[in-house]
Enzyme design. Structure first.
Site, mmCIF file in Angstrom:
data_model
loop_
_atom_site.group_PDB
_atom_site.id
_atom_site.type_symbol
_atom_site.label_atom_id
_atom_site.label_comp_id
_atom_site.label_asym_id
_atom_site.label_seq_id
_atom_site.Cartn_x
_atom_site.Cartn_y
_atom_site.Cartn_z
ATOM 1 N N ILE A 49 31.133 35.278 34.949
ATOM 2 C CA ILE A 49 31.795 34.159 35.417
ATOM 3 C C ILE A 49 31.052 33.152 35.984
ATOM 4 O O ILE A 49 30.724 33.380 37.160
ATOM 5 C CB ILE A 49 32.965 34.698 36.144
ATOM 6 N N TYR A 69 39.415 33.106 48.162
ATOM 7 C CA TYR A 69 38.763 31.293 47.454
ATOM 8 C C TYR A 69 39.582 30.678 48.916
ATOM 9 O O TYR A 69 38.980 29.172 48.518
ATOM 10 C CB TYR A 69 38.760 31.285 46.546
ATOM 11 N N LYS A 94 43.432 38.093 42.400
ATOM 12 C CA LYS A 94 42.266 39.046 43.593
ATOM 13 C C LYS A 94 43.045 38.958 44.620
ATOM 14 O O LYS A 94 43.507 38.475 44.955
ATOM 15 C CB LYS A 94 40.884 39.832 43.933
ATOM 16 N N LEU A 97 23.803 35.037 37.963
ATOM 17 C CA LEU A 97 22.409 34.367 38.304
ATOM 18 C C LEU A 97 22.138 35.098 39.425
ATOM 19 O O LEU A 97 20.932 34.120 40.172
ATOM 20 C CB LEU A 97 22.407 32.290 38.198
ATOM 21 N N ASP A 101 38.244 32.358 36.961
ATOM 22 C CA ASP A 101 38.473 33.882 37.953
ATOM 23 C C ASP A 101 38.397 32.933 39.177
ATOM 24 O O ASP A 101 37.503 32.415 40.123
ATOM 25 C CB ASP A 101 37.055 34.700 37.813
ATOM 26 N N HIS A 133 40.152 43.613 45.246
ATOM 27 C CA HIS A 133 39.082 42.879 45.420
ATOM 28 C C HIS A 133 37.315 43.435 46.089
ATOM 29 O O HIS A 133 36.586 42.907 45.499
ATOM 30 C CB HIS A 133 39.067 41.695 46.138
#
Length: 270
Positions: free
Chosen positions: A225, A47, A72, A187, A42, A105
């Site tokens: 992801i 990024y 995205k 997480l 991904d 996005h």
């Protein structure tokens, strides 16, 4: 461990995220992930590592059809012409042919262009330029707008989701409309890993806190992801087959929901 999207496209349930990984570092990180067994990567224009992701996939020795690649559309490319140009630029940077999944996005509601942008993604899909199209960070009101306009639901809504932000109402809406929930920051950017409930469950099962949280996501049917550039953690995050949570574990994790974001409020991103 594939999910079947509502357009029939299979998508691996557990993938590898590369947010805040440099273009240079994306090559070894993605190479390590693919060697470990990940089959979904991904990325996003934001990024700045689409080149590196593409290079790692090409160098992996895997057939293109065996690696699911998501990218995205960034916020400055909303609108019909801008969205198409941004998509084409991402395809060129990746160098992998048609992406498997292309997402808006952020809805950027203040711009008022996400409905128009969604129509353009549907056209790209219908032209065979991308296998599947979806959104990221859309809330129920945003999803209702694109559904009312196009009659077509995104295959995926990728949203911040972890034990401190469980998004139950949004997940129920997804289930009603056949939209896969895919968790970014699964997480909680590490915050939930130190929670006493999570660490106690991990100790009882003899696994890591990250493995507990990732298994929780998979048990709830989410795509997920996780991101890491540490080879041992990359492999550990995939090693979930023997992690089994019971009903009490799930009940205790369910009680951790605080509505607490680590990222931005989708209504406020411009």
């Amino acid at each position: 461990m594939d999910l079947r999207l509502h357009d029939g496209v299979p998508m691996p349930r557990l993938g590898f995220g590369v947010y805040k990984v440099s273009d240079e570092d994306a090559v070894p990180a993605v190479s390590t992930a693919l060697a470990a067994g990940y089959r979904l990567v991904d990325t996003a224009r934001l990024y700045g590592n689409e080149h590196g992701v593409g290079a790692a996939v090409r160098a992996s020795g895997l057939a293109r059809e065996d690696v699911f690649v998501t990218t995205k559309l960034w916020n400055d490319a909303h609108g019909t012409g801008a969205a198409r140009a941004a998509f084409e630029a991402s395809v060129e940077r990746l160098g992998l042919g048609a992406p498997d999944l292309y997402l808006i996005h952020w809805p950027c509601p203040s711009r008022g262009l996400y409905v128009q942008t969604w129509r353009e993604l549907l056209r790209l899909r219908d032209e065979g330029r991308v296998r599947s199209v979806g959104v990221s960070n859309f809330q129920i009101a945003h999803l209702e707008q694109i559904l009312d306009d196009s009659g077509q639901a995104p295959t995926v809504n990728q949203v911040e989701l972890h034990p401190y932000l469980q998004q139950r109402e949004l997940r129920a809406f997804h289930a009603e409309h056949g939209i896969v929930t895919q968790a970014w920051s699964p997480l909680g950017r590490g915050t939930v890993l130190r929670d006493p409930v999570i660490t106690a469950i991990a100790a009882r099962h003899g696994v890591s806190s990250a493995q507990v949280v990732l298994r929780w996501h998979l048990d709830l049917g989410h795509g997920v992801i996780p991101k890491s550039v540490t080879p041992a953690r990359i492999r550990e995050n995939l090693d979930l087959a023997d992690v089994v949570l019971d009903a009490d574990d799930h009940a205790r994790i369910a009680g951790l929901d605080r509505g607490q974001r680590t990222g931005s409020d989708p209504d406020e991103v411009a």
